[in-house]
Design a protein around this motif. Structure first.
Motif, PDB file in Angstrom:
ATOM      1  N   SER A  29      33.064  48.464  32.133  1.00 42.79           N
ATOM      2  CA  SER A  29      32.729  49.888  32.233  1.00 42.79           C
ATOM      3  C   SER A  29      31.266  50.097  32.608  1.00 42.79           C
ATOM      4  N   ASP A  30      30.400  49.140  32.247  1.00 45.37           N
ATOM      5  CA  ASP A  30      28.974  49.266  32.553  1.00 45.37           C
ATOM      6  C   ASP A  30      28.662  48.963  34.015  1.00 45.37           C
ATOM      7  N   VAL A  31      29.486  48.137  34.659  1.00 44.62           N
ATOM      8  CA  VAL A  31      29.141  47.660  36.004  1.00 44.62           C
ATOM      9  C   VAL A  31      30.030  48.203  37.103  1.00 44.62           C
ATOM     10  N   GLU A  32      31.163  48.809  36.754  1.00 37.09           N
ATOM     11  CA  GLU A  32      32.141  49.094  37.802  1.00 37.09           C
ATOM     12  C   GLU A  32      31.634  50.060  38.874  1.00 37.09           C
ATOM     13  N   ASN A  33      30.671  50.912  38.533  1.00 38.07           N
ATOM     14  CA  ASN A  33      30.164  51.862  39.527  1.00 38.07           C
ATOM     15  C   ASN A  33      29.331  51.204  40.625  1.00 38.07           C
ATOM     16  N   ILE A  34      28.881  49.967  40.406  1.00 37.81           N
ATOM     17  CA  ILE A  34      28.096  49.295  41.446  1.00 37.81           C
ATOM     18  C   ILE A  34      28.949  48.308  42.250  1.00 37.81           C
ATOM     19  N   LEU A  35      30.216  48.121  41.859  1.00 36.62           N
ATOM     20  CA  LEU A  35      31.051  47.106  42.505  1.00 36.62           C
ATOM     21  C   LEU A  35      31.683  47.625  43.795  1.00 36.62           C
ATOM     22  N   ASP A  36      31.609  46.822  44.841  1.00 36.20           N
ATOM     23  CA  ASP A  36      32.323  47.106  46.086  1.00 36.20           C
ATOM     24  C   ASP A  36      33.729  46.524  46.056  1.00 36.20           C
ATOM     25  N   GLU A  37      33.884  45.422  45.329  1.00 40.40           N
ATOM     26  CA  GLU A  37      35.143  44.683  45.335  1.00 40.40           C
ATOM     27  C   GLU A  37      35.319  44.025  43.975  1.00 40.40           C
ATOM     28  N   VAL A  38      36.576  43.829  43.578  1.00 35.83           N
ATOM     29  CA  VAL A  38      36.832  43.140  42.311  1.00 35.83           C
ATOM     30  C   VAL A  38      37.827  42.014  42.522  1.00 35.83           C
ATOM     31  N   ILE A  39      37.647  40.988  41.702  1.00 35.30           N
ATOM     32  CA  ILE A  39      38.568  39.856  41.653  1.00 35.30           C
ATOM     33  C   ILE A  39      39.031  39.726  40.210  1.00 35.30           C
ATOM     34  N   PHE A  40      40.339  39.727  39.991  1.00 39.38           N
ATOM     35  CA  PHE A  40      40.904  39.464  38.673  1.00 39.38           C
ATOM     36  C   PHE A  40      41.366  38.014  38.644  1.00 39.38           C
ATOM     37  N   ILE A  41      40.947  37.282  37.621  1.00 43.45           N
ATOM     38  CA  ILE A  41      41.358  35.887  37.469  1.00 43.45           C
ATOM     39  C   ILE A  41      41.943  35.691  36.081  1.00 43.45           C
ATOM     40  N   LYS A  42      43.062  34.979  36.016  1.00 42.36           N
ATOM     41  CA  LYS A  42      43.765  34.768  34.755  1.00 42.36           C
ATOM     42  C   LYS A  42      44.392  33.382  34.753  1.00 42.36           C
ATOM     43  N   TYR A  43      44.078  32.612  33.720  1.00 42.75           N
ATOM     44  CA  TYR A  43      44.603  31.246  33.591  1.00 42.75           C
ATOM     45  C   TYR A  43      44.392  30.427  34.857  1.00 42.75           C
ATOM     46  N   GLY A  44      43.227  30.599  35.493  1.00 45.21           N
ATOM     47  CA  GLY A  44      42.899  29.815  36.671  1.00 45.21           C
ATOM     48  C   GLY A  44      43.538  30.285  37.958  1.00 45.21           C
ATOM     49  N   ASN A  45      44.190  31.436  37.917  1.00 47.31           N
ATOM     50  CA  ASN A  45      44.838  31.991  39.112  1.00 47.31           C
ATOM     51  C   ASN A  45      44.186  33.310  39.507  1.00 47.31           C
ATOM     52  N   ILE A  46      43.960  33.496  40.801  1.00 43.50           N
ATOM     53  CA  ILE A  46      43.495  34.792  41.307  1.00 43.50           C
ATOM     54  C   ILE A  46      44.708  35.703  41.401  1.00 43.50           C
ATOM     55  N   ILE A  47      44.715  36.764  40.600  1.00 43.91           N
ATOM     56  CA  ILE A  47      45.881  37.651  40.615  1.00 43.91           C
ATOM     57  C   ILE A  47      45.615  38.942  41.382  1.00 43.91           C
ATOM     58  N   LEU A  48      44.340  39.187  41.733  1.00 44.73           N
ATOM     59  CA  LEU A  48      44.011  40.382  42.504  1.00 44.73           C
ATOM     60  C   LEU A  48      42.644  40.217  43.148  1.00 44.73           C
ATOM     61  N   GLN A  49      42.542  40.600  44.399  1.00 42.31           N
ATOM     62  CA  GLN A  49      41.249  40.770  45.073  1.00 42.31           C
ATOM     63  C   GLN A  49      41.385  41.997  45.952  1.00 42.31           C
ATOM     64  N   ALA A  50      40.577  43.020  45.655  1.00 42.30           N
ATOM     65  CA  ALA A  50      40.719  44.285  46.383  1.00 42.30           C
ATOM     66  C   ALA A  50      39.438  45.099  46.274  1.00 42.30           C
ATOM     67  N   PRO A  51      39.206  46.015  47.241  1.00 39.07           N
ATOM     68  CA  PRO A  51      38.069  46.933  47.128  1.00 39.07           C
ATOM     69  C   PRO A  51      38.194  47.795  45.874  1.00 39.07           C
ATOM     70  N   ALA A  52      37.078  48.029  45.209  1.00 34.79           N
ATOM     71  CA  ALA A  52      37.090  48.793  43.964  1.00 34.79           C
ATOM     72  C   ALA A  52      37.640  50.195  44.174  1.00 34.79           C
ATOM     73  N   GLU A  53      37.208  50.849  45.256  1.00 33.74           N
ATOM     74  CA  GLU A  53      37.657  52.223  45.502  1.00 33.74           C
ATOM     75  C   GLU A  53      39.150  52.271  45.795  1.00 33.74           C
ATOM     76  N   GLU A  54      39.674  51.253  46.440  1.00 38.49           N
ATOM     77  CA  GLU A  54      41.108  51.206  46.720  1.00 38.49           C
ATOM     78  C   GLU A  54      41.911  51.137  45.421  1.00 38.49           C
ATOM     79  N   ILE A  55      41.427  50.365  44.470  1.00 33.34           N
ATOM     80  CA  ILE A  55      42.112  50.259  43.178  1.00 33.34           C
ATOM     81  C   ILE A  55      42.090  51.606  42.455  1.00 33.34           C
ATOM     82  N   ARG A  56      40.942  52.258  42.437  1.00 33.33           N
ATOM     83  CA  ARG A  56      40.846  53.562  41.766  1.00 33.33           C
ATOM     84  C   ARG A  56      41.798  54.576  42.411  1.00 33.33           C
TER      85      ARG A  56
END
Length: 232
Positions: free
Chosen positions: A188-215
């Motif tokens: 919540s503290d950093v999301e306003n400066i992010l252009d893109e996010v990567i979600f990683i879980k158990y060593g797997n990339i489960i999402l890579q997408a532009p932050a605004e697209e996700i919102r």
């Protein structure tokens, strides 16, 4: 344009336990990217491989088209989760050390940030609080004109009152053609400066997408979406 980071089937195991699982990932120049996942998801393992601190078990990773090594250390400005600064040194001595070691280090930028954060250059690190030490380390990292800034939990030990300034420091003091990869659990503290996010879980990339697209697609903040995906 060549990605600043390319991961191709990147895998890492520890004593047979999978830490990274066949990761395929491209990080483009000129973006601030959040590497987000719970503890044990593989974030720090990936970061250490990027910085040539760990060897992959299989697959390949390239930094600006090169395998991690001596050459790529001059392309990456790395902030580890734990401080590595020598407690007996003065702040100004660390600044001069970085100036001697890195050709792209901007002394004027370092002193400007020290002044703005009211950190005395002649103070020894051992006399500073844990949070102030972390600010000094971040200042040293962000005073380089690197191609890739890798920041592992840059605001975890910083008091809430200083977080906005720290994030402003990150955004306003990096090479605009460079990439920032920022690993944090304080989404919540950093999301306003992010252009893109990567979600990683158990060593797997489960999402890579532009932050605004996700919102736009999910109709919610990155923080709330993360909590739903990871049920935390």
């Amino acid at each position: 344009m060549i990605p600043i980071v390319q991961c191709m089937g990147l895998t890492k195991t520890y004593s047979g336990k999978l830490a990274l699982n066949q990761i395929y990932l491209n990080l483009e120049p000129g973006k601030i990217i959040g590497l987000l996942g719970p503890n044990g998801s593989g974030k720090t393992t990936l970061i250490k491989i990027m910085n040539d601190l760990l060897e992959p078990t299989s697959g390949e990773i390239l930094i600006a088209g090169k395998k991690p090594g001596i050459d790529t250390k001059y392309s990456i400005s790395y902030l580890p989760e734990r401080t590595y600064l020598h407690a007996g040194m003065k702040v100004i001595e660390m600044v001069r050390y970085f100036e001697d070691f890195y050709p792209d280090f901007r002394v004027d930028r370092a002193f400007d940030m020290l002044h703005r954060l009211q950190i005395p250059p002649n103070e020894r690190l051992k006399n500073l609080s844990k949070g102030t030490k972390e600010k000094v380390q971040l200042i040293l990292v962000m005073s380089r004109d690197a191609q890739l800034y890798v920041l592992d939990e840059p605001i975890a030990g910083v008091d809430p009152a200083s977080r906005d300034y720290i994030l402003h420091t990150i955004v306003s003091n990096y090479n605009r053609n460079a990439t920032i990869l920022l690993s944090t659990h304080l989404i919540s503290d950093v999301e306003n400066i992010l252009d893109e996010v990567i979600f990683i879980k158990y060593g797997n990339i489960i999402l890579q997408a532009p932050a605004e697209e996700i919102r736009r697609r999910e109709g919610k903040s990155i923080d709330r979406f993360f909590r739903e995906v990871f049920a935390c």
